[in-house]
Design a protein around this motif. Structure first.
Motif, short mmCIF file in Angstrom:
data_model
loop_
_atom_site.label_atom_id
_atom_site.label_comp_id
_atom_site.label_asym_id
_atom_site.label_seq_id
_atom_site.Cartn_x
_atom_site.Cartn_y
_atom_site.Cartn_z
N ALA A 118 32.15 35.00 13.12
CA ALA A 118 31.75 35.25 14.50
C ALA A 118 31.91 36.71 14.86
CB ALA A 118 32.54 34.37 15.45
N MET A 119 30.98 37.16 15.68
CA MET A 119 30.98 38.55 16.13
C MET A 119 30.97 38.58 17.64
SD MET A 119 30.67 40.40 13.43
CE MET A 119 30.14 41.98 14.04
N THR A 120 31.68 39.57 18.15
CA THR A 120 31.52 39.84 19.56
C THR A 120 31.43 41.35 19.72
OG1 THR A 120 32.26 39.33 21.79
CG2 THR A 120 34.00 39.79 20.16
N TYR A 121 31.53 41.84 20.94
CA TYR A 121 31.30 43.25 21.18
C TYR A 121 32.38 43.84 22.05
CZ TYR A 121 26.96 42.33 18.95
OH TYR A 121 26.04 41.98 18.00
N ASP A 122 32.74 45.06 21.72
CA ASP A 122 33.75 45.75 22.50
C ASP A 122 33.24 45.96 23.93
OD1 ASP A 122 36.31 47.52 22.41
OD2 ASP A 122 34.80 48.77 23.38
N PHE A 123 34.09 45.64 24.89
CA PHE A 123 33.70 45.70 26.29
C PHE A 123 33.30 47.11 26.70
CE2 PHE A 123 34.89 45.82 30.89
CZ PHE A 123 33.96 44.90 31.34
N ILE A 124 33.95 48.11 26.12
CA ILE A 124 33.69 49.48 26.55
C ILE A 124 32.55 50.11 25.76
CG2 ILE A 124 34.69 51.80 26.73
CD1 ILE A 124 37.43 50.32 27.10
N THR A 125 32.64 50.04 24.44
CA THR A 125 31.66 50.75 23.63
C THR A 125 30.47 49.87 23.24
OG1 THR A 125 32.72 50.08 21.58
CG2 THR A 125 33.48 52.14 22.57
N GLU A 126 30.59 48.56 23.44
CA GLU A 126 29.57 47.59 23.01
C GLU A 126 29.35 47.61 21.50
OE1 GLU A 126 26.03 47.19 25.25
OE2 GLU A 126 27.14 46.69 27.07
N ARG A 127 30.33 48.12 20.78
CA ARG A 127 30.21 48.09 19.33
C ARG A 127 30.59 46.69 18.83
NH1 ARG A 127 33.57 52.55 16.77
NH2 ARG A 127 33.62 53.48 18.84
N PRO A 128 29.89 46.20 17.79
CA PRO A 128 30.23 44.87 17.30
C PRO A 128 31.62 44.81 16.66
CG PRO A 128 28.52 45.90 15.94
CD PRO A 128 28.76 46.82 17.09
N ILE A 129 32.28 43.70 16.84
CA ILE A 129 33.59 43.49 16.22
C ILE A 129 33.61 42.07 15.66
CG2 ILE A 129 36.06 44.00 16.57
CD1 ILE A 129 35.51 43.71 19.63
N ASN A 130 34.22 41.94 14.51
CA ASN A 130 34.54 40.62 14.01
C ASN A 130 35.55 40.02 14.99
OD1 ASN A 130 35.92 38.49 12.66
ND2 ASN A 130 35.18 39.32 10.72
N VAL A 131 35.31 38.80 15.43
CA VAL A 131 36.18 38.24 16.48
C VAL A 131 37.65 38.19 16.06
CG1 VAL A 131 34.34 36.90 17.55
CG2 VAL A 131 35.79 35.82 15.81
N LEU A 132 37.89 38.11 14.75
CA LEU A 132 39.27 38.03 14.29
C LEU A 132 40.00 39.38 14.44
CD1 LEU A 132 38.75 35.93 11.04
CD2 LEU A 132 39.50 35.12 13.29
#
Ligand SMILES: [Zn+2]
Ligand SMILES: [Zn+2]
Length: 202
Positions: A118-132
């Motif tokens: 699963a992927m989500t996005y950093d609230f500030i930069t909107e860069r993708p992050i692995n949810v873990l």
């Protein structure tokens, strides 16, 4: 009746020129109540001519971003309006998206016995992050989508700073997951009361 139709036609013309308008602007422009404009907007929306997004009205044309891909959240059934939704890939094949981290975490419950990424996005930069790898501020007073809100950050530091401003708790993925599942099983009625806000207004 005639006038109603003229107004609707004019609304479309305005949108073609301006791109987007608010109900308030239209009510000022036509000198009618916002209620009247809402009625027009509802009809135009039903006809598929316009759409509403973040309090504005837009033409429902293919130039308007993510038009064809507008999906609804499988948890709360709200349209997914975020540019970068929460994404879960099941068994390396099927992708499901949720409107926000709150629903994303809830969605994991549904696939708890499957292999997922699963992927989500950093609230500030909107860069993708692995949810873990993300840090989550759970239950803050900032509620961009569903409540209790869950907001993800790449950096723990940013999460802590956000928490200082807006409250809530900083959690890891598994903590946030357990917390949301537990809260939602206790109090389903609080789910997904959306509340829009602007950072600048807080
Ligand atoms: Zn949702
Ligand atoms: Zn949501």
């Amino acid at each position: 009746m005639r006038q109603d139709n003229n107004r609707k036609k004019k609304i479309i013309e305005i949108l073609e020129k301006k791109g987007e308008v608010t109900v308030k602007e239209l009510s000022n422009f036509f000198s009618v109540s916002e209620m009247t404009i809402y009625r027009d907007v509802k009809i135009l929306e039903k006809q598929g001519l316009i759409k509403r997004k973040h309090g504005s009205i837009l033409l429902n044309s293919s130039d308007n971003i993510d038009e064809k891909t507008i999906k609804t959240c499988p948890i709360c059934e709200k349209p997914i309006t975020r540019t970068n939704p929460y994404k879960i890939v099941i068994n390396g094949k099927k992708t499901v998206e949720a409107c926000c981290e709150h629903c994303g975490l809830m969605l994991h419950k549904k696939y708890e016995n499957q292999e997922v990424t699963a992927m989500t996005y950093d609230f500030i930069t909107e860069r993708p992050i692995n949810v873990l790898d993300a840090y989550y501020v759970v239950g803050s007073s900032a509620v961009p989508c569903c409540s209790p809100s869950v907001i993800s950050f790449i950096s723990q530091d940013d999460a802590e700073k956000f928490k200082k401003g807006f409250g809530g708790k900083v959690m890891t993925f598994i903590q946030a997951y357990q917390d949301i599942i537990e809260r939602m099983s206790l109090n389903v009625k609080d789910c997904c009361n959306s509340q829009t806000f602007k950072i600048g207004d807080l």
